[in-house]
Scaffold this motif. Structure first.
Motif, PDB file in Angstrom:
ATOM      1  N   ALA A  54     -19.925  31.190  -1.811  1.00  0.00           N
ATOM      2  CA  ALA A  54     -20.358  30.952  -0.422  1.00  0.00           C
ATOM      3  C   ALA A  54     -21.256  32.059   0.127  1.00  0.00           C
ATOM      4  N   ASP A  55     -21.220  33.259  -0.466  1.00  0.00           N
ATOM      5  CA  ASP A  55     -22.117  34.319   0.002  1.00  0.00           C
ATOM      6  C   ASP A  55     -23.372  34.423  -0.856  1.00  0.00           C
ATOM      7  N   ILE A  56     -23.495  33.517  -1.833  1.00  0.00           N
ATOM      8  CA  ILE A  56     -24.635  33.559  -2.761  1.00  0.00           C
ATOM      9  C   ILE A  56     -25.576  32.373  -2.527  1.00  0.00           C
ATOM     10  N   TYR A  57     -24.991  31.172  -2.409  1.00  0.00           N
ATOM     11  CA  TYR A  57     -25.790  29.956  -2.244  1.00  0.00           C
ATOM     12  C   TYR A  57     -25.555  29.354  -0.859  1.00  0.00           C
ATOM     13  N   PRO A  58     -26.607  29.148  -0.080  1.00  0.00           N
ATOM     14  CA  PRO A  58     -26.426  28.463   1.203  1.00  0.00           C
ATOM     15  C   PRO A  58     -25.715  27.108   1.072  1.00  0.00           C
ATOM     16  N   ALA A  59     -25.982  26.373  -0.006  1.00  0.00           N
ATOM     17  CA  ALA A  59     -25.332  25.059  -0.180  1.00  0.00           C
ATOM     18  C   ALA A  59     -23.811  25.181  -0.275  1.00  0.00           C
ATOM     19  N   ALA A  60     -23.329  26.349  -0.701  1.00  0.00           N
ATOM     20  CA  ALA A  60     -21.876  26.551  -0.789  1.00  0.00           C
ATOM     21  C   ALA A  60     -21.264  26.831   0.580  1.00  0.00           C
ATOM     22  N   LYS A  61     -22.104  27.008   1.599  1.00  0.00           N
ATOM     23  CA  LYS A  61     -21.601  27.227   2.964  1.00  0.00           C
ATOM     24  C   LYS A  61     -21.402  25.904   3.718  1.00  0.00           C
ATOM     25  N   VAL A  62     -21.745  24.803   3.077  1.00  0.00           N
ATOM     26  CA  VAL A  62     -21.537  23.498   3.714  1.00  0.00           C
ATOM     27  C   VAL A  62     -20.044  23.186   3.685  1.00  0.00           C
ATOM     28  N   ASN A  63     -19.476  23.115   4.882  1.00  0.00           N
ATOM     29  CA  ASN A  63     -18.019  22.969   5.016  1.00  0.00           C
ATOM     30  C   ASN A  63     -17.762  22.323   6.375  1.00  0.00           C
ATOM     31  N   PRO A  64     -17.690  20.979   6.421  1.00  0.00           N
ATOM     32  CA  PRO A  64     -17.636  20.299   7.721  1.00  0.00           C
ATOM     33  C   PRO A  64     -16.474  20.733   8.598  1.00  0.00           C
ATOM     34  N   VAL A  65     -16.755  20.854   9.906  1.00  0.00           N
ATOM     35  CA  VAL A  65     -15.727  21.253  10.879  1.00  0.00           C
ATOM     36  C   VAL A  65     -14.682  20.148  10.997  1.00  0.00           C
ATOM     37  N   ASN A  66     -15.148  18.919  11.275  1.00  0.00           N
ATOM     38  CA  ASN A  66     -14.235  17.769  11.398  1.00  0.00           C
ATOM     39  C   ASN A  66     -14.650  16.594  10.533  1.00  0.00           C
ATOM     40  N   GLY A  67     -15.867  16.635  10.006  1.00  0.00           N
ATOM     41  CA  GLY A  67     -16.420  15.465   9.324  1.00  0.00           C
ATOM     42  C   GLY A  67     -16.063  15.394   7.845  1.00  0.00           C
ATOM     43  N   LYS A  68     -16.732  14.458   7.165  1.00  0.00           N
ATOM     44  CA  LYS A  68     -16.522  14.240   5.732  1.00  0.00           C
ATOM     45  C   LYS A  68     -17.708  14.791   4.954  1.00  0.00           C
ATOM     46  N   LEU A  69     -17.435  15.263   3.755  1.00  0.00           N
ATOM     47  CA  LEU A  69     -18.485  15.746   2.859  1.00  0.00           C
ATOM     48  C   LEU A  69     -18.546  14.835   1.637  1.00  0.00           C
ATOM     49  N   PHE A  70     -19.732  14.282   1.381  1.00  0.00           N
ATOM     50  CA  PHE A  70     -19.954  13.441   0.206  1.00  0.00           C
ATOM     51  C   PHE A  70     -20.925  14.136  -0.740  1.00  0.00           C
ATOM     52  N   TRP A  71     -20.572  14.153  -2.009  1.00  0.00           N
ATOM     53  CA  TRP A  71     -21.525  14.525  -3.047  1.00  0.00           C
ATOM     54  C   TRP A  71     -21.922  13.230  -3.739  1.00  0.00           C
ATOM     55  N   MET A  72     -23.176  12.845  -3.646  1.00  0.00           N
ATOM     56  CA  MET A  72     -23.691  11.672  -4.352  1.00  0.00           C
ATOM     57  C   MET A  72     -24.606  12.185  -5.454  1.00  0.00           C
ATOM     58  N   LEU A  73     -24.149  12.052  -6.688  1.00  0.00           N
ATOM     59  CA  LEU A  73     -24.779  12.681  -7.841  1.00  0.00           C
ATOM     60  C   LEU A  73     -25.166  11.637  -8.891  1.00  0.00           C
ATOM     61  N   ASP A  74     -26.249  11.890  -9.595  1.00  0.00           N
ATOM     62  CA  ASP A  74     -26.486  11.065 -10.774  1.00  0.00           C
ATOM     63  C   ASP A  74     -25.769  11.720 -11.953  1.00  0.00           C
ATOM     64  N   GLU A  75     -25.797  11.052 -13.090  1.00  0.00           N
ATOM     65  CA  GLU A  75     -25.021  11.549 -14.246  1.00  0.00           C
ATOM     66  C   GLU A  75     -25.508  12.916 -14.718  1.00  0.00           C
ATOM     67  N   GLY A  76     -26.818  13.174 -14.577  1.00  0.00           N
ATOM     68  CA  GLY A  76     -27.357  14.477 -14.974  1.00  0.00           C
ATOM     69  C   GLY A  76     -26.788  15.600 -14.122  1.00  0.00           C
ATOM     70  N   ALA A  77     -26.843  15.436 -12.792  1.00  0.00           N
ATOM     71  CA  ALA A  77     -26.358  16.474 -11.870  1.00  0.00           C
ATOM     72  C   ALA A  77     -24.848  16.683 -12.010  1.00  0.00           C
ATOM     73  N   ALA A  78     -24.131  15.620 -12.419  1.00  0.00           N
ATOM     74  CA  ALA A  78     -22.664  15.694 -12.532  1.00  0.00           C
ATOM     75  C   ALA A  78     -22.196  16.050 -13.946  1.00  0.00           C
ATOM     76  N   SER A  79     -23.151  16.346 -14.839  1.00  0.00           N
ATOM     77  CA  SER A  79     -22.815  16.424 -16.275  1.00  0.00           C
ATOM     78  C   SER A  79     -21.876  17.564 -16.644  1.00  0.00           C
ATOM     79  N   LEU A  80     -21.726  18.593 -15.812  1.00  0.00           N
ATOM     80  CA  LEU A  80     -20.818  19.699 -16.133  1.00  0.00           C
ATOM     81  C   LEU A  80     -19.485  19.620 -15.391  1.00  0.00           C
ATOM     82  N   LEU A  81     -19.310  18.608 -14.545  1.00  0.00           N
ATOM     83  CA  LEU A  81     -18.044  18.502 -13.792  1.00  0.00           C
ATOM     84  C   LEU A  81     -16.924  18.016 -14.711  1.00  0.00           C
TER      85      LEU A  81
END
Length: 240
Positions: free
Chosen positions: A213-240
């Motif tokens: 969270a102190d390295i990548y701005p994208a890791a600071k995405v953390n909704p206060v009350n809302g929902k967080l969706f990751w919509m990934l294709d197979e390439g982007a998700a290939s290491l999960l």
């Protein structure tokens, strides 16, 4: 955090998934306020909408905003608004032009930051004392940036303002960007990420967000009350 990870076989299936979320929001409220992003995945989404959704979406009930914009004229090929206009707005006549709230990248950036802050204040509902988007569309760069907040200016994420001027780390090009407090105040935050080149950052941020969270701005995405969706294709998700 309410987090959902959706993996799609290709960008068309991903576009279908995002469209389902949009339609769900349209079933809940009269006007749906959407903050768009630039990049290649939104391009594919806009093409999908033009090909498949001209009639099935009630376009005049969507208000369009942007999470960031490059400080260029709208006719410049780098303009996020210009890209959206040519691929989407020019092709779907039922989109209400009065509900398109663009960032004027051609204006003096400090003045535009203040103006866009006032536009969001005027047209968006409030929650937690801040403007709230129904859908915040986000991309993620290879370097872990999101909106136009890059790792070298990560402190801008926590700025007291709703909108700031940022710089690209290599070109120095000025950009106008929403800040973390508005991103995280959204009802639905959706990362649209495609490509194997993003897979390592995706894995790090999804599986060990606090560590990065102190390295990548994208890791600071953390909704206060809302929902967080990751919509990934197979390439982007290939290491999960």
């Amino acid at each position: 955090m309410d987090k959902k990870i959706n993996i799609y076989k290709d960008v068309e299936a991903l576009s279908e998934g995002f469209t389902s979320l949009l339609k769900e929001e349209l079933s809940k409220r009269e006007i749906v306020n959407v903050s768009l992003s630039g990049g290649s995945t939104p391009k594919a989404l806009f093409n999908y909408w033009v090909a498949n959704c001209k009639e099935s979406i009630d376009w005049n009930r969507i208000a369009f905003f942007w999470g960031d914009e490059r400080c260029v004229r709208p006719t410049d090929e780098m303009s996020n608004f210009g890209m959206t206009k040519s691929l989407l707005f020019d092709k779907i006549p039922t989109i209400d032009k009065k509900k398109i709230h663009r960032i004027h990248g051609e204006n003096e950036s400090k003045e535009e930051v203040q103006w866009y802050t006032s536009i969001m204040d005027k047209y968006l509902p409030k929650e937690n004392g801040l403007p709230v988007f129904d859908i915040m569309m986000l991309g993620m760069g290879d370097d872990g940036h999101t909106v136009s907040i890059f790792p070298h200016q990560i402190d801008l994420w926590n700025a007291e303002a709703d909108c700031v001027t940022a710089q690209h780390p290599e070109t120095g090009m000025e950009r106008i960007s929403l800040t973390g407090r508005l991103v995280n105040n959204s009802r639905n935050i959706v990362f649209l990420v495609t490509g194997k080149n993003k897979a390592e950052k995706v894995k790090q941020i999804i599986e060990e967000r606090e560590k990065f969270a102190d390295i990548y701005p994208a890791a600071k995405v953390n909704p206060v009350n809302g929902k967080l969706f990751w919509m990934l294709d197979e390439g982007a998700a290939s290491l999960l």
